[in-house]
Scaffold this active site. Structure first.
Site, PDB file in Angstrom:
ATOM      1  N   GLY A  70      36.492  35.712  47.424  1.00  0.00           N
ATOM      2  CA  GLY A  70      35.151  36.031  46.930  1.00  0.00           C
ATOM      3  C   GLY A  70      35.040  37.509  46.679  1.00  0.00           C
ATOM      4  O   GLY A  70      36.016  38.242  46.737  1.00  0.00           O
ATOM      5  N   SER A 101      38.980  39.349  52.241  1.00  0.00           N
ATOM      6  CA  SER A 101      39.824  39.823  51.153  1.00  0.00           C
ATOM      7  C   SER A 101      39.257  39.377  49.826  1.00  0.00           C
ATOM      8  O   SER A 101      38.412  38.494  49.740  1.00  0.00           O
ATOM      9  CB  SER A 101      41.235  39.274  51.310  1.00  0.00           C
ATOM     10  N   LYS A 102      39.784  40.012  48.806  1.00  0.00           N
ATOM     11  CA  LYS A 102      39.362  39.754  47.436  1.00  0.00           C
ATOM     12  C   LYS A 102      39.533  38.275  47.086  1.00  0.00           C
ATOM     13  O   LYS A 102      38.771  37.724  46.316  1.00  0.00           O
ATOM     14  CB  LYS A 102      40.227  40.633  46.520  1.00  0.00           C
ATOM     15  N   ARG A 103      40.547  37.669  47.666  1.00  0.00           N
ATOM     16  CA  ARG A 103      40.869  36.309  47.262  1.00  0.00           C
ATOM     17  C   ARG A 103      39.749  35.307  47.537  1.00  0.00           C
ATOM     18  O   ARG A 103      39.590  34.334  46.844  1.00  0.00           O
ATOM     19  CB  ARG A 103      42.176  35.843  47.918  1.00  0.00           C
TER      20      ARG A 103
END
Ligand code: GLU
Length: 481
Positions: A258, A254-256
């Site tokens: 990296g 997920s974006k969180r």
């Protein structure tokens, strides 16, 4: 003879191209090219609320950058276009009508408020949310009349009440789902736009897609799609659902944790060759120890049989290592072109191509990113302005100046300035001064580059050339004294 292989990548234009999207595109491309088939790009933009301006162009540009060329798609018409779903709306509407006529779909007039209440009740009873089929059995005359009056409505597919559905996935094997877990899915929304489920089936059929290769997150939707194929009386394509992409801690990528946009890796300086090689291994492997693959190699070797079911870990260290490997494989003349641009951007004087190529050859084995050529070995292009203060004690100890001065004198005498003649001169001097070669090598490197580490000193001196070497040694003697 079986039909020619046709596959598609069907992204929704909701922003940047995700690394997972790139993997789906790549696997489809590899599968198509391996079998001499066609790779289609179809834009699934039926959810207009999620549409992002410029996303289609960006997506196409990123695919092209990676070398994943589509045969048909926006701007490249084959005989199956248009390839943007919002330009195919009539097709979906007529197919929804066809299903209603056949009794396989129905009009639903439930208001959002009613659906909300149903959901709340289900929640209170700890039931999974699903439509309660309130409108499923309305008499045909009644629902036709309500539609004719202009009452807001959607169209839902009729999922069989009992029984189950089985299909074979090329990666996951036999998959069986009980009909009771499937919702009477909306296929046409109140605004007349289809949902993903209807559009994907209609288009995959209309575009003669033979294999649907997509991420595992679409596996739960597949039974609904298969029912639609059956309702229309169409042959269904083969399905292959690619394993999930995971963070190193095994959570879903997920974006969180990296970057997940392909662009981010591009701007970080990763080569497309490294990214493609890396992405190919997120779920696939060649079955042996080989790790370095070009796109052409991958086309030759790729098969769905070698795609695994287990989630694939996205490991940036591996990508970094691959970047090093692909820099080494890249012809020096090509790297030199990039380095020349970087030198220019720095505002440094641009040396002749032959010099840049020699500098590239010298550093090629030691860099991770192309800009390392100018960031870590900028001294190959400009005289050092500063000398690493942390390295000074070790690199410029007492006596260093005398030794460097003596070497300067010797080098000035040399008529041929090659790594061999430089080495010979330095070693001879060390012997005469009764010091170890390193006691001259380290201060000399420091004087020439301002650093304590770098490529082999003799080779580096040969690349720099006699004039530069002598000039820098003299200037360092002044500055460091
Ligand atoms: N539009 C879907 C997506 O955004 C495509 C899924 C599929 O390949 O069927 O990923």
């Amino acid at each position: 003879m079986s039909a020619p292989i046709r596959v598609r990548f069907a992204p929704s234009p909701t922003g940047f191209l995700h690394v997972g999207g790139l993997r789906t595109a790549l696997y489809n491309y590899l599968f198509a090219k391996h079998h001499g088939g066609a790779f289609v790009l179809r834009i699934e933009d039926t959810d207009q609320s999620r549409k992002v301006e410029g996303a289609i162009e960006n997506l196409i540009q990123t695919l092209q950058w990676a070398g994943i060329d589509f045969d048909e798609g926006p701007g490249k018409d084959g005989s199956y276009g248009p390839y943007i779903q919002s330009e195919r709306l009539n097709l979906y509407r007529s197919h929804a009508e066809q299903l209603i006529k056949a009794g396989k779909a129905y009009f639903c007039f439930c208001s959002p408020e009613r659906l909300d209440e149903v959901r709340k009740k289900q929640q209170a009873m700890k039931l999974p949310p699903s439509y309660d089929r309130h409108c499923r059995d309305l008499p045909k005359e009644e629902s036709d009349a309500r539609v004719a009056k202009g009452e807001p409505h959607v169209v839902r597919m009729k999922v069989p009440i009992g029984g189950e559905l089985t299909f074979t996935d090329r990666i996951r094997g036999k998959v069986t789902i009980a009909h009771k877990v499937l919702d009477d899915q909306v296929i046409l929304k109140s605004d007349g736009f289809p949902t993903y489920h209807l559009a994907v089936v209609v288009d995959d059929h209309a575009m003669a897609i033979t294999h649907v290769i997509r991420g595992e997150e679409w596996l739960p939707s597949t039974p609904k799609h298969i029912l639609l194929y059956q309702y229309f009386g169409w042959d269904q394509p083969e399905f292959a659902h690619l394993p999930l992409l995971l963070n190193p801690d095994k959570s879903k990528l997920s974006k969180r944790q990296g970057d997940v946009a392909v662009e981010d890796y591009r701007t970080k300086g990763f080569l497309k060759e490294a990214i493609v090689n890396f992405i190919a291994f997120l779920g696939w492997n060649p079955g042996d120890e080989r790790e370095i693959f070009s796109l052409e190699d991958l086309v030759k070797e790729f098969s769905l049989e070698r795609v695994g079911k287990a989630g694939a870990v996205f490991n940036v260290e591996k990508l970094t290592w691959l970047n090093q490997q692909h820099i080494r494989l890249r012809p020096s003349t090509e790297l030199a072109r990039d380095v020349r641009n970087l030198v220019q951007q720095k505002g440094w004087q641009v040396p002749e191509d032959a010099y840049i190529i020699r500098a590239v050859d010298l550093m090629k084995e030691r860099v991770t990113f192309v800009w390392d050529f100018v960031e870590f070995s900028g001294y190959l292009f400009v005289d050092p302005e500063t000398f690493d203060p942390d390295a000074r004690a070790k690199s410029w100890p007492d006596g260093a100046a005398e030794r460097v001065k003596a070497l300067t004198d010797r080098l000035e005498q040399l008529t041929s300035f090659t790594h061999a003649s430089i080495e010979e001169a330095l070693k001879k001097l060390a012997e005469e001064l009764n010091v170890k070669a390193g006691q001259i090598v380290h201060p000399t490197r420091y004087a020439l580059s301002g650093r304590s580490v770098g490529p082999g000193l003799y080779e580096m001196m040969e690349v720099l050339g006699k004039d530069t070497v002598i000039r820098r040694m003299k200037s360092a003697l002044e500055k460091l004294d």
